[in-house]
Design a protein around this motif. Structure first.
Motif, PDB file in Angstrom:
ATOM      1  N   GLN A  69       0.826  -1.200   0.000  1.00  0.00           N
ATOM      2  CA  GLN A  69       0.000   0.000   0.000  1.00  0.00           C
ATOM      3  C   GLN A  69       0.866   1.259   0.000  1.00  0.00           C
ATOM      4  O   GLN A  69       1.868   1.325   0.703  1.00  0.00           O
ATOM      5  N   GLU A  70       0.417   2.229  -0.761  1.00  0.00           N
ATOM      6  CA  GLU A  70       1.237   3.429  -0.905  1.00  0.00           C
ATOM      7  C   GLU A  70       0.982   4.460   0.193  1.00  0.00           C
ATOM      8  O   GLU A  70      -0.160   4.768   0.529  1.00  0.00           O
ATOM      9  N   VAL A  71       2.061   4.989   0.710  1.00  0.00           N
ATOM     10  CA  VAL A  71       2.029   6.084   1.664  1.00  0.00           C
ATOM     11  C   VAL A  71       3.050   7.118   1.167  1.00  0.00           C
ATOM     12  O   VAL A  71       3.663   6.933   0.120  1.00  0.00           O
ATOM     13  N   HIS A  72       3.219   8.180   1.908  1.00  0.00           N
ATOM     14  CA  HIS A  72       4.209   9.173   1.465  1.00  0.00           C
ATOM     15  C   HIS A  72       4.773   9.914   2.664  1.00  0.00           C
ATOM     16  O   HIS A  72       4.026  10.497   3.448  1.00  0.00           O
ATOM     17  N   LEU A 132       2.048  -6.623   6.848  1.00  0.00           N
ATOM     18  CA  LEU A 132       1.792  -5.341   6.192  1.00  0.00           C
ATOM     19  C   LEU A 132       3.024  -4.974   5.365  1.00  0.00           C
ATOM     20  O   LEU A 132       4.143  -5.113   5.844  1.00  0.00           O
ATOM     21  N   ILE A 134       4.155  -1.588   3.145  1.00  0.00           N
ATOM     22  CA  ILE A 134       3.820  -0.237   2.685  1.00  0.00           C
ATOM     23  C   ILE A 134       5.011   0.334   1.931  1.00  0.00           C
ATOM     24  O   ILE A 134       6.149  -0.039   2.183  1.00  0.00           O
TER      25      ILE A 134
ATOM     26  N   TRP B  44       1.755  10.945   4.789  1.00  0.00           N
ATOM     27  CA  TRP B  44       0.464  10.662   4.173  1.00  0.00           C
ATOM     28  C   TRP B  44       0.190   9.173   4.207  1.00  0.00           C
ATOM     29  O   TRP B  44       0.964   8.385   3.686  1.00  0.00           O
ATOM     30  N   LEU B  49      -3.330   9.974   0.712  1.00  0.00           N
ATOM     31  CA  LEU B  49      -2.628  10.024  -0.564  1.00  0.00           C
ATOM     32  C   LEU B  49      -3.601   9.916  -1.739  1.00  0.00           C
ATOM     33  O   LEU B  49      -3.411  10.525  -2.790  1.00  0.00           O
TER      34      LEU B  49
END
Lengths: 584, 584
Positions: A69-72, A132, A134, B44, B49
């Motif tokens: 899963q994408e985060v930033h 998980l 990320i 984020w 996001l």
């Protein structure tokens, strides 16, 4: 979308930029994809940004397929988490550090293990939340000493970095495999040759670690591989130790005078002059004693001596791995001055059994040996006395080492440690790295979850990186000719370039129509509509820009014919417009 | 795509974060969209996001429609270009500065005028290349003194910044209009209320400048607007000057004793006691003399006195605009001590005609007045003698100001300068800014092109910014209720949330089917598949997350019925599954 070249923010250059060393750097600047802002820091022009976006899309798709899963995260991070793991210090000059107006310490993150760990700690608390994985696609910063080769080693660069979190080791193994598989899919889609090599865990500290190397002569990494499937970074190559031999019946050690032989070459010459035997002496018969200075994390400096076969050199990169986290340097003159027991050019082992070597040879310094120096091997080496060597000094009989240090250089033909045959050496560029961090970061930062039994257990982590901007440069490097770039279809800035030649308005009308029909097929079209530019310049620009397929609309347009031009093969063929459109 | 809430990296919180002041900050953290990393610096999470990406997509589409091309600059930039324009210094503490390992100065760019200018200079050289508008969506850095309100004023934030380049002023006007129109389309698509106000050019220096303000009680900007269409930032509001009046027949000035009246209130009281007239005296009859200390760019400190109607205060933000680039402070005790001619509480104008005010009133300090102090207006004001005031001091007769300074506070009911009626005051948040820079940056950095006649001319520029992360927060701020977020469809992280309630496996099967059918309609679906979570918790989470449309699959699923739940209106209706699907 149709982009008109007359409007595109680009300028092609005929000359290579003066600071460019490698083809990708030269061509990406000349073709108007990037522009340098500072050493190792680049701005992206529209063409470059398009290629970068396509690479990022492929990575995102494969991350989604791997349930990541994408985060930033921000690039600007506070010092504290990096202080806890000691990386604030360990990164040394490689870290961009700054202070805010209140004097608080910040860094520009070179990698994000710490804050990903803390984020998961903040959000999650139970084994049920895991596994998980990320990830983020984000701009990172490293203050490289010698930023070089354009995007291949920049000080600001885009990376996809992913982190996995599991309760159990088997979980980590599965998360690791999922990312490793995703990387294989990504590189396959990008059409990039790669070799997965065992890598040293280095400063990151952990268990399993593999690098994806893209074989290229300009690569900064050297790796070894065997026909039988073994592949490793030279830093990770482990020299297989031969079987120990019997000590029985070996000739006794003899000390001999050896004036003027401080080097292996002069020693071998003297041996063959004064102590000739059936087979001539070679450097491989001698034991070279390398003095290294280790600087430990607490700042203390320790000298060690490593005995390696005289036909090899110490590989300082391999030495760094062996002695990590200490820093390794060659011993200085000052080091020798502090240790008169080290007789430069005539050093030999100590920890001596028997009385072969004099008392003065006991220095209190650790004496380590190459894995090949097994019991029963006999060597010519220094006698710890100026201008004297000892012959037939037998490991396990005349001396005992304090340990093994596998720091000798690796050579073509050395055996793969898994028995899969001799290795060859090649150069490669690191384009990906998968890494079982284990519990190091979770331990340091207190990331624990409740397990099935309600007991707090420390989480185990993996870290997975792909260099987005480096991949872009590597693709450019592997896909060009003397005339310019040749993008693989999957990442090309445009699917097709339409070039209108001539000055006849009718030709431009046909070209416009062709561009529109290609656009209707959901292709990204670059249309060279420049009215007063010669065909030669247009063709030259098309070759430089590197769009893989080109449609030339020229004089034959009146008869409904155009030319299809394959940028890679250079083949051109005259076809009808319908045939041209049907070929897409 | 279907995202399963059981797998989504999110954690909802029941409590507001302690450092959060505004609703958007509280809810974005509680709903698991963002997490704080340092003051004004956020990470984020996947939900955040997604919303950010949707806003960016809208911006990119409208930029493309406005013929703006995307590029990308690094955040880390060298000092030199910012030195040329003096912004390295002017930004003061607001700039994050750092050095590399070689000691070279760098900054984290707060905005990119300089390097965009240099890039165009690098690539282009002819009027034929222009007009050009290029933009980026990029993370910017400002070391705010008091980062507050979550994303509304961060130290790292995402901005779309565009820059236009034209040869002629009419070209700039057209490029400006194109961006302004694009901004209107963007805010319309985002469903954001906005007011376009005249803005002060401030430190940027240029000609036309407008801000897009989003009206909100938590806005940091105050703006005025009239029913007739005038709108301006209070800093940009210009007080219309009344007509000058005749000096004839006005009462002569009289100096009176006024013990214990250092404030306007005490003065008015004394006037009404000792000098009563038909209409009672009010503060508006008096002239308040405000002493300001200006710090000029060269470091010199200058005192000025500004006479403003006594019923108004000096507005320091307006004063900053008037006196820019000097910094403005209230005069300190030390300032007064250095200037004994300034009799605190009893200051009056000097540059005196006639002998009304004593000789000692000539101070060498500039005396400026509010635009309302036109010739022929009579005032009660200080006599520059302790405990004395002067009545009927007439501008243009008894004193002449050194100039006008429009620094008085603006009030509800003040006239719009364009004659469009009285203004009202409102608070707003700056969400966009369009700006005609003119030739300032091109001049400083030498951006010239050849014009039609082969003559080098300096390019004229515009600068256009939209705060991406601030917009996101502003949308959250304007779209929430006590239970959580309520995203407009255009930017929602998911189009629809499917909530399975109950423990019956059959319900989850139906819910899964509904989710798949919604996904087949190309909707982004969030599916709350958590098996052991109560309906109450699921509903609460759905309300907090704010997906605008919710499908509840519960007990009635066996009869082929589900509930449609509109997050904004709160309405729920029981419908058949087919009806539910058809409603999307």
């Amino acid at each position: 979308m149709i982009t008109r070249l007359s409007k595109l923010f680009v300028r092609t250059l005929r000359e290579d930029p003066v600071d460019a060393e490698v083809a990708s750097h030269k061509l990406l600047v000349r073709a108007g994809y990037i522009r340098r802002q500072a050493p190792g820091v680049f701005a992206w022009l529209p063409l470059g940004l398009r290629v970068k976006a396509r690479i990022e899309t492929i990575i995102r798709e494969e991350m989604a397929a791997a349930d990541a899963q994408e985060v930033h995260f921000p690039a600007l991070l506070p010092r504290e988490p990096y202080e806890v793991t000691n990386r604030w210090t360990e990164y040394g000059d490689g870290l961009f550090r700054l202070q805010d107006r209140k004097g608080a310490d910040y860094l520009l993150a070179p990698t994000h293990e710490e804050v990903f760990t803390l984020l998961v700690k903040d959000l999650y608390g139970s084994y049920k939340d895991l596994p998980l994985t990320i990830f983020q696609i984000q701009d990172k910063y490293r203050d490289e000493a010698r930023p070089r080769a354009g995007l291949l080693r920049g000080r600001e660069f885009t990376m996809k970095d992913a982190y996995s979190f599991d309760v159990k080791d088997e979980g980590l193994a599965a998360s690791y495999q999922a990312q490793r598989d995703a990387y294989e899919r990504i590189f396959a889609r990008l059409g990039m040759e790669y070799v997965i090599v065992q890598a040293d865990a280095g400063a990151m500290g952990g268990s399993r670690s593999e690098e994806f190397l893209h074989p290229t002569p300009i690569g900064e990494d050297t790796f070894v591989r065997s026909a039988g499937g073994y592949a490793a970074n030279v830093e990770a190559y482990t020299t297989p130790a031969p079987e120990a031999r019997s000590l029985e019946g070996l000739a006794p050690a003899t000390v001999v005078d050896s004036p003027g032989t401080p080097t292996i070459a002069t020693l071998v010459e003297l041996l063959n002059e004064r102590h000739a035997k059936a087979e001539p002496w070679t450097a491989a018969d001698t034991l070279k004693n390398v003095v290294l200075a280790l600087t430990h994390l607490d700042g203390t400096r320790e000298l060690v001596v490593v005995g390696i076969p005289g036909d090899r050199d110490a590989d300082m990169k391999r030495a760094e791995v062996v002695f990590a986290p200490a820093e390794v340097d060659a011993a200085s003159e000052a080091d020798f001055a502090r240790h008169p027991g080290l007789v430069k050019g005539y050093i030999g082992p100590w920890s001596v059994r028997g009385a072969v070597l004099g008392e003065e040879s006991s220095t209190g310094i650790r004496y380590l040996v190459d894995p090949r120096v097994v019991d029963g091997t006999a060597w010519v080496t220094g006698a710890n006395v100026d201008e004297q060597h000892v012959l037939d000094l037998v490991a396990g009989r005349d001396f005992v080492a304090d340990g093994v240090a596998d720091i000798a250089s690796v050579r073509e033909g050395d055996p793969a440690p898994d028995g899969s045959g001799p290795v060859e050496l090649a150069r490669g560029m690191e384009i990906g790295h998968v890494f079982q961090l284990g519990r190091k970061y979770a331990e340091a930062l207190g990331l624990k979850v409740l397990d099935e039994n309600g007991k707090l257990v420390t989480v185990t982590m993996g870290s997975y990186g792909i260099g987005v901007t480096r991949i872009l440069a590597a693709i450019a490097e592997a896909n060009h000719d003397a005339k310019g770039l040749i993008w693989p279809e999957e990442v090309a800035p445009y699917d097709v370039q339409v070039v209108a030649t001539g000055r006849d308005a009718a030709i431009f009308e046909v070209a416009q129509g062709v561009a529109e029909q290609l656009e209707a097929k959901r292709l990204e079209v670059l249309y060279d509509d420049r009215p007063k530019v010669s065909p030669g310049v247009k063709f030259g620009d098309a070759e430089l820009l590197g769009v893989p397929r080109i449609v030339i609309v020229g004089r034959d347009a009146a008869e409904g014919r155009v030319e299809l031009w394959d940028r890679r093969s250079g083949e051109r063929s005259s076809v009808t417009i319908d045939e041209a459109l049907a070929s897409f």
